[in-house]
Scaffold this motif. Structure first.
Motif, PDB file in Angstrom:
ATOM      1  N   THR A 246       0.840  -1.190   0.000  1.00  0.00           N
ATOM      2  CA  THR A 246       0.000   0.000   0.000  1.00  0.00           C
ATOM      3  C   THR A 246       0.882   1.250   0.000  1.00  0.00           C
ATOM      4  N   LEU A 247       0.244   2.416  -0.142  1.00  0.00           N
ATOM      5  CA  LEU A 247       0.995   3.658  -0.082  1.00  0.00           C
ATOM      6  C   LEU A 247       1.641   3.821   1.286  1.00  0.00           C
ATOM      7  N   LEU A 250       4.827   1.972   1.314  1.00  0.00           N
ATOM      8  CA  LEU A 250       5.866   2.649   0.539  1.00  0.00           C
ATOM      9  C   LEU A 250       6.448   3.833   1.307  1.00  0.00           C
ATOM     10  N   THR A 251       5.604   4.592   1.977  1.00  0.00           N
ATOM     11  CA  THR A 251       6.122   5.740   2.734  1.00  0.00           C
ATOM     12  C   THR A 251       6.980   5.270   3.900  1.00  0.00           C
ATOM     13  N   GLU A 252       6.590   4.171   4.522  1.00  0.00           N
ATOM     14  CA  GLU A 252       7.409   3.633   5.620  1.00  0.00           C
ATOM     15  C   GLU A 252       8.759   3.150   5.096  1.00  0.00           C
ATOM     16  N   LEU A 261       6.616  11.679  -1.268  1.00  0.00           N
ATOM     17  CA  LEU A 261       6.814  10.544  -2.166  1.00  0.00           C
ATOM     18  C   LEU A 261       6.034  10.739  -3.467  1.00  0.00           C
ATOM     19  N   GLN A 262       4.809  11.245  -3.360  1.00  0.00           N
ATOM     20  CA  GLN A 262       4.023  11.524  -4.562  1.00  0.00           C
ATOM     21  C   GLN A 262       4.772  12.488  -5.477  1.00  0.00           C
ATOM     22  N   LEU A 263       5.301  13.547  -4.900  1.00  0.00           N
ATOM     23  CA  LEU A 263       6.006  14.556  -5.692  1.00  0.00           C
ATOM     24  C   LEU A 263       7.260  13.979  -6.340  1.00  0.00           C
ATOM     25  N   TYR A 276       2.521   3.586 -10.852  1.00  0.00           N
ATOM     26  CA  TYR A 276       3.735   2.793 -11.058  1.00  0.00           C
ATOM     27  C   TYR A 276       3.525   1.374 -10.519  1.00  0.00           C
ATOM     28  N   LEU A 277       2.934   1.266  -9.334  1.00  0.00           N
ATOM     29  CA  LEU A 277       2.694  -0.051  -8.743  1.00  0.00           C
ATOM     30  C   LEU A 277       1.762  -0.871  -9.625  1.00  0.00           C
TER      31      LEU A 277
END
Length: 336
Positions: A246-247, A250-252, A261-263, A276-277
């Motif tokens: 999940t997002l 990814l952030t972790e 991370l989005q940017l 991308y995923l």
């Protein structure tokens, strides 16, 4: 048997014959089924002697094709496939829309047909070719891997490829190895891992041998300025794609906020983390369909395992990228 002038008794891939006919409509129909819709027209009124023998190596289609008389082939744009026509004997004249023209000669050159352009090919009566069909997504993803950056537009290969360069000879050797393995019942014809490795080798040699703007990407070193956080997120996606990260995951893994991370994804990859995923999951699905782990594997099994719970949407997305339905890929991989 080396790649050389064939005879009626020793054609390449002869045991995988798909077509032998003098009927123009039948020849056009069968070749279109194996490769792509087109228009076939004999040029001098002589009797057609069309022959096609073809095999499927992973995502690649490789076939021996001859028409036995002068013909013209009009290929409209489809946006799905690249075609590489390796001339074994005789000559062909090729033209692309916008005025590009070229000639191929036996064992010296090949024509590369682009998915987004209309092309016309004139065959001499004695022309024989190995015709290679490559899914657009597969070769563009392969170039992205070699270049270390995403590819967002069709590859603008030059029309004619020189087969007398080291990379060109390497491509010929790869094609000959595929031919020999299938003709002689070698391990390639029975082992999915071997087929996948050879498919990668063919794509690499093709990208190295073909001229065009993509060569600049291959000469440049991979981008080393990718932010560490983005690199950690990418590594996590590729290592854990089958656990459906999940997002938050990814952030972790990246150690930054979701917004940051989005940017970074948008700035460096021109897509969001979710986009991308999804692309990576779709490639994993294709790998599973091309190389089924069991005879009972279904499209539903593959789709659900990779988080595609709406099968209609999955099928539509898959077709838009790979030019065929998931079920078509799986049937072909199972030899049905």
């Amino acid at each position: 048997m080396p790649i050389s002038r064939s005879t009626a008794s020793a054609e390449p891939l002869q045991q995988y014959g798909r077509l032998r006919t003098s009927d123009v409509s039948l020849a056009q129909h069968v070749v279109a089924e194996v490769y792509e819709p087109h228009t076939l027209r004999p040029l001098n009124g002589s009797r057609l002697d069309a022959r096609l023998n073809a095999v499927q190596n992973g995502g690649l289609t490789l076939g021996y094709l001859a028409y036995g008389t002068e013909v013209r082939i009009d290929l409209p744009p489809s946006d799905r496939w690249y075609h590489v026509n390796v001339t074994l004997n005789g000559t062909s004249r090729v033209a692309r829309e916008r005025g590009e023209k070229g000639t191929t000669t036996g064992m010296s050159s090949a024509a590369i047909l682009l998915p987004h352009r209309a092309q016309t090919i004139d065959w001499a009566a004695d022309t024989e070719q190995f015709a290679l069909r490559i899914p657009r997504a597969d070769i563009e993803e392969h170039l992205a891997g070699l270049a270390g950056r995403p590819i967002s537009a069709p590859i603008e290969f030059d029309l004619v490829m020189n087969l007398e360069t080291p990379a060109g000879r390497g491509l010929l050797r790869c094609i000959e190895f595929v031919r020999a393995e299938w003709d002689e019942g070698g391990i390639l014809a029975q082992n999915a891992v071997s087929r996948r490795q050879l498919e990668s080798m063919i794509l690499t040699n093709l990208l190295m041998a073909a001229s065009g703007p993509h060569q600049r990407l291959l000469r440049q070193a991979p981008d080393t300025t990718t932010p560490d956080a983005l690199r950690r997120a990418l590594d996590y996606i590729h290592e854990h794609v089958r656990t459906l990260p999940t997002l938050t995951d990814l952030t972790e893994a990246a150690g930054v906020s979701a917004r940051t991370l989005q940017l970074q994804f948008l700035k460096n990859l021109n897509r969001t983390p979710s986009q991308y995923l999804r692309e990576v999951r779709l490639r994993a699905a294709r790998e599973d369909l091309l190389h089924p782990r069991s005879a009972t594997l279904t499209v539903t099994d593959v789709a659900v395992a990779l988080g595609f719970y709406n099968l209609g949407r999955f099928s539509s997305m898959y077709r838009s990228v790979y030019g065929e339905s998931p079920s078509e890929t799986l049937r072909r991989a199972k030899g049905q």
